[in-house]
Design a protein around this motif. Structure first.
Motif, PDB file in Angstrom:
ATOM      1  N   PRO A 294      37.999  39.250  39.106  1.00 33.48           N
ATOM      2  CA  PRO A 294      37.403  39.843  40.490  1.00 33.48           C
ATOM      3  C   PRO A 294      36.485  40.514  40.527  1.00 33.48           C
ATOM      4  O   PRO A 294      35.955  41.223  39.505  1.00 33.48           O
ATOM      5  CB  PRO A 294      38.399  40.673  41.335  1.00 33.48           C
TER       6      PRO A 294
ATOM      7  N   ARG B 144      49.244  47.556  42.155  1.00 34.60           N
ATOM      8  CA  ARG B 144      48.150  48.063  42.072  1.00 34.60           C
ATOM      9  C   ARG B 144      47.993  49.674  42.875  1.00 34.60           C
ATOM     10  O   ARG B 144      47.795  50.662  42.086  1.00 34.60           O
ATOM     11  CB  ARG B 144      46.736  47.373  42.384  1.00 34.60           C
TER      12      ARG B 144
ATOM     13  N   SER C 288      36.343  44.760  40.881  1.00 32.64           N
ATOM     14  CA  SER C 288      37.290  45.822  40.018  1.00 32.64           C
ATOM     15  C   SER C 288      36.567  45.168  38.593  1.00 32.64           C
ATOM     16  O   SER C 288      36.903  46.058  37.644  1.00 32.64           O
ATOM     17  CB  SER C 288      38.689  45.522  40.075  1.00 32.64           C
TER      18      SER C 288
ATOM     19  N   ASP D 191      42.412  44.373  38.159  1.00 34.68           N
ATOM     20  CA  ASP D 191      42.024  45.539  39.358  1.00 34.68           C
ATOM     21  C   ASP D 191      42.697  47.039  38.928  1.00 34.68           C
ATOM     22  O   ASP D 191      42.238  47.962  39.225  1.00 34.68           O
ATOM     23  CB  ASP D 191      43.135  45.166  40.582  1.00 34.68           C
ATOM     24  N   MET D 192      44.031  47.075  38.071  1.00 32.30           N
ATOM     25  CA  MET D 192      44.529  48.292  37.861  1.00 32.30           C
ATOM     26  C   MET D 192      44.270  48.832  36.624  1.00 32.30           C
ATOM     27  O   MET D 192      44.731  50.094  36.101  1.00 32.30           O
ATOM     28  CB  MET D 192      46.226  48.004  37.833  1.00 32.30           C
TER      29      MET D 192
ATOM     30  N   ARG E   8      44.321  38.722  37.843  1.00 34.93           N
ATOM     31  CA  ARG E   8      43.322  39.501  38.699  1.00 34.93           C
ATOM     32  C   ARG E   8      43.933  40.719  39.102  1.00 34.93           C
ATOM     33  O   ARG E   8      43.145  41.733  38.910  1.00 34.93           O
ATOM     34  CB  ARG E   8      43.002  38.628  39.927  1.00 34.93           C
ATOM     35  N   GLU E   9      45.104  40.770  39.382  1.00 33.99           N
ATOM     36  CA  GLU E   9      45.602  42.347  39.345  1.00 33.99           C
ATOM     37  C   GLU E   9      45.537  43.503  38.392  1.00 33.99           C
ATOM     38  O   GLU E   9      45.440  44.368  38.589  1.00 33.99           O
ATOM     39  CB  GLU E   9      47.143  41.941  40.071  1.00 33.99           C
TER      40      GLU E   9
END
Length: 363
Positions: free
Chosen positions: A280, A226, A283, A256-257, A252-253
């Motif tokens: 999440p 990320r 984010s 985030d990005m 989830r990552e």
């Protein structure tokens, strides 16, 4: 009849007593596999914790085959035709198809039956219920390995690209560069993405990702992905992120990005077991981030395969370059499955030849 079957959970076996497929009237066909590809999905079927499978289920869903027999109302195929068999085989006569629900018409995963709830392709012969809506003739000059990769790997990666509705100049991240991830890279490049960041470390996959259109390959060994993506996008994030590998935290990552407001996350990865792949809160904008999530199963059907094979014929894609291991004969199916389970460093995909034929396609 010889067939490679799921004898019990955790055990796949080659047997000599599988029943020969019946020709389903009026639209069906019986086919003889020429080349097949064991898949990570076959590994999940054998060693995973999914729903109970039929006794001695014949495995396999990636296949190029010869037509052995056709039913009375089959119009477009005849004995001897070399055909691509899509991994996803919807019932195109189900009314929900008219609503655009081709992969889950009638029940969840109804199109995802071959080698999972109905007999698959790892046998001396197998049946297809509707030849004219399912099969696609392999064009002259198309290599067997290129055609074989179209039936699952290409269509899966490209399904993700279509779901993301990529625009010219988009910034894309592909998390995981096995065969599906590599085809997401290829599809994003064809759709006009500007920056394509592929994430992976396997040397052979890194090389193929760059050849297929990745502008840079990133590694978790060099720090949080990320943070690497945010640094390269000036803190904005990617327009689209494809989840094609990793673990339960990878989804989830991806959230985030990806960009606020118009970012798209497309999941093409299978998550075995129970639990969740939650979004999440931070984010996800505490529920208001404007990010779109797609959870995708690949598309199948004759028209789909014909389009992909035209891309191969025109030289726009060469997915057969992902075939790193070639084996021969029914006993090699166990070896191929184990290779896909262990995933040695030099592996992307395995092709197993089960019967002669197709050499004329190489001209």
């Amino acid at each position: 009849m010889r067939a490679f079957v799921l004898e019990r959970p955790g055990q796949a076996t080659l047997i000599d007593s599988a029943p020969y497929p019946l020709l389903e009237e009026p639209y069906g066909a019986v086919l003889e596999p020429v080349v097949v590809a064991p898949c990570s999905s076959d590994v999940n079927t054998v060693y995973g914790s999914g729903s109970k499978k039929p006794d001695n289920l014949i495995l396999g869903h990636e296949c190029i085959a010869r037509v052995k027999a056709v039913a009375s109302r089959v119009r477009d195929f005849q004995v001897g035709d070399l055909v691509a068999v899509p991994a996803i085989t919807p019932d195109w006569r189900n009314v929900e198809i008219q609503e655009g629900n081709d992969r889950h018409a009638g029940r969840p995963f109804s199109g995802n039956a071959l080698g999972r709830s109905i007999p698959g392709v790892f046998a001396e012969a197998f049946g297809i219920a509707d030849a004219d809506t399912t099969l696609a003739k392999v064009p002259e000059g198309v290599r067997l390995e290129d055609a074989l990769m179209c039936v699952d790997m290409v269509t899966t990666g490209f399904t993700g690209v279509e779901a993301a509705e990529l625009k010219f100049g988009d910034t894309v991240v592909v998390l995981g560069i096995g065969a599906v991830g590599l085809m997401a890279v290829q599809g994003a490049a064809l759709q006009g993405a500007a920056e394509i960041y592929a994430v992976g470390t396997r040397e052979i996959s890194v090389r193929r990702a760059l050849e297929f259109g990745a502008t840079e390959v990133l590694s978790y060994k060099d720090g949080d992905i990320r943070e690497q993506i945010m640094a390269r996008t000036g803190g904005r994030g990617a327009d689209a992120v494809f989840v094609c590998g990793g673990n339960d935290d990878t989804f989830r990552e991806a959230v985030d990005m990806v960009r606020y407001g118009i970012g798209r996350v497309v999941n093409l990865k299978h998550y075995p077991g129970d639990g969740d792949i939650g979004i999440p809160k931070f984010s996800g904008g505490r529920g208001m981030a404007g990010k779109t999530v797609h959870l995708e199963l690949c598309r199948g059907g004759r028209a789909r395969m014909e389009r992909l094979l035209r891309l191969v014929k025109a030289g726009r894609i060469q997915p057969g370059r992902m075939v790193t291991h070639k084996l021969e004969g029914f006993p090699a199916l166990a070896e191929g499955l184990e290779l896909m389970r262990r995933k040695p460093q030099d592996l992307i995909k395995v092709m197993v030849r089960l019967s002669p034929g197709g050499e004329e396609q190489q001209a």
